[in-house]
Design an enzyme around this catalytic site. Structure first.
Site, PDB file in Angstrom:
ATOM      1  N   PRO A   2       1.486  -6.285 -10.506  1.00  0.00           N
ATOM      2  CA  PRO A   2       2.365  -7.648 -10.826  1.00  0.00           C
ATOM      3  C   PRO A   2       3.959  -7.320 -10.579  1.00  0.00           C
ATOM      4  CG  PRO A   2       1.208  -6.488 -12.985  1.00  0.00           C
ATOM      5  CD  PRO A   2       1.333  -5.340 -11.781  1.00  0.00           C
ATOM      6  N   GLU A   3       4.603  -8.377  -9.609  1.00  0.00           N
ATOM      7  CA  GLU A   3       6.228  -8.093  -8.674  1.00  0.00           C
ATOM      8  C   GLU A   3       6.503  -9.895  -9.462  1.00  0.00           C
ATOM      9  OE1 GLU A   3       5.640  -7.878  -4.925  1.00  0.00           O
ATOM     10  OE2 GLU A   3       3.941  -6.382  -4.951  1.00  0.00           O
ATOM     11  N   LYS A  60      11.027  -7.174 -13.140  1.00  0.00           N
ATOM     12  CA  LYS A  60       9.606  -7.290 -13.224  1.00  0.00           C
ATOM     13  C   LYS A  60       9.166  -7.313 -14.887  1.00  0.00           C
ATOM     14  CE  LYS A  60       8.692  -4.763  -9.306  1.00  0.00           C
ATOM     15  NZ  LYS A  60       7.997  -4.112  -8.489  1.00  0.00           N
ATOM     16  N   ARG A 113      -4.835   1.299 -16.849  1.00  0.00           N
ATOM     17  CA  ARG A 113      -4.321   2.008 -16.054  1.00  0.00           C
ATOM     18  C   ARG A 113      -2.874   3.049 -16.883  1.00  0.00           C
ATOM     19  NH1 ARG A 113      -3.626   2.761 -10.117  1.00  0.00           N
ATOM     20  NH2 ARG A 113      -3.571   5.383 -10.177  1.00  0.00           N
ATOM     21  N   ARG A 265       4.732   4.033   0.911  1.00  0.00           N
ATOM     22  CA  ARG A 265       3.889   3.140   0.156  1.00  0.00           C
ATOM     23  C   ARG A 265       2.778   3.179   1.613  1.00  0.00           C
ATOM     24  NH1 ARG A 265       6.116   0.784  -4.351  1.00  0.00           N
ATOM     25  NH2 ARG A 265       4.900  -0.532  -4.182  1.00  0.00           N
TER      26      ARG A 265
END
Length: 292
Positions: A2-3, A60, A113, A265
């Site tokens: 989620p950004e 965030k 997670r 990344r």
């Protein structure tokens, strides 16, 4: 995952559900590590009876201002979700914190997670003031973007991912913004000029606004995928131009999209639209908006 657009979507949905003004009547913690900086038993005692006074977003973080001068900071990290549900709904094994609200509802934090964190604090600015500028704020101008780029001598993508520089950007929207601006993620920030900065500034704001309009990006239907507070999938995945489109045709020039690693990344680029050196294609990129 989620950004900024996903976090903003959660905040907007919770506001629409009118949880501001509601009282937290109790709390249960099933994974104590979710609670940051406080014993989970103390958390349960401290939050009971507090009233939700305001909801907002910073970077965030979901920011929940409570009565008695306390604030709840929720960071979803990779797979976190904040869901509003009826108290009679069965708990699933990935729901690690449940806040009981009046009117027989619950605010549940789910995280497959277990990387997400919830912080109850009387000094939220100690955390939030470390974040960079908000990219959708009036203060974030093309001139400010240029100043950021010239103040650093870093590869472009890691710089944009740095939450101390610009708050809220992540892998998805940085890849999309760099494609929109025609800039390669390996370009050195201090080498960019005012035209580059202007395109990047517009691109960042454009892809973030599109993400919010589409209620966020959900990549698939797995348990760890993003869902908003009313358990809905985001619609933005179908609007992505390069992210996770390796081997597919660039929507703008039909060149095959490539995947590379930048700062550990995954990054997705069009080698023609995003040259590693400043090229003539950038002017065309700025003018061609039909896929943005």
């Amino acid at each position: 995952m989620p950004e900024l657009p996903e976090v903003q979507t959660v905040v907007d949905r919770l506001k629409q559900a009118r949880i501001v003004g509601r009282t937290i009547t109790g709390a249960r913690v099933f994974w104590p590590k979710t609670i940051a900086g406080m014993d989970s038993r103390l958390f349960r005692d401290a939050i009971r009876g507090l009233v939700i006074e305001r909801l907002s977003r910073r970077g965030k973080y979901i920011v929940v201002d409570l009565s008695k001068g306390l604030t709840l900071l929720v960071h979803l990290r990779m797979t976190g979700r904040l869901t509003l549900t009826d108290h009679s709904t069965d708990r699933n094994s990935h729901e690690h914190v449940i806040l009981d609200l009046d009117q027989a509802q619950q605010l549940r934090f789910q995280d497959t997670r277990k990387f997400g964190r919830i912080t109850l604090t009387s000094a939220p600015q100690a955390i939030l003031e470390k974040l960079g500028i908000e990219p959708l704020s009036p203060a974030f101008t093309a001139r400010h973007m240029l100043a950021i780029l010239q103040r650093h001598h870093r590869r472009l993508k890691p710089l944009l991912l740095d939450q101390h520089v610009i708050a809220g950007l992540g892998n998805i929207y940085v890849d999309e913004a760099l494609w929109t601006a025609g800039l390669h993620p390996l370009r050195i920030s201090s080498d960019l000029d005012s035209d580059d900065a202007g395109r990047l500034h517009r691109a960042i704001r454009r892809v973030l606004r599109k993400g919010i309009k589409n209620l966020g990006t959900s990549l698939g239907t797995g348990k760890g995928n993003f869902r908003s507070a009313d358990n809905r999938l985001g619609r933005n995945a179908g609007q992505l131009n390069v992210f996770r489109r390796t081997g597919m045709a660039c929507p703008r020039c039909k060149t095959t999209i490539e995947r590379l690693i930048v700062g550990q990344r995954s990054s997705h680029v069009c080698p023609r639209c995003q040259p590693t050196e400043k090229g003539s294609s950038n002017k065309k990129v700025d003018q061609d908006r039909q896929h943005q």
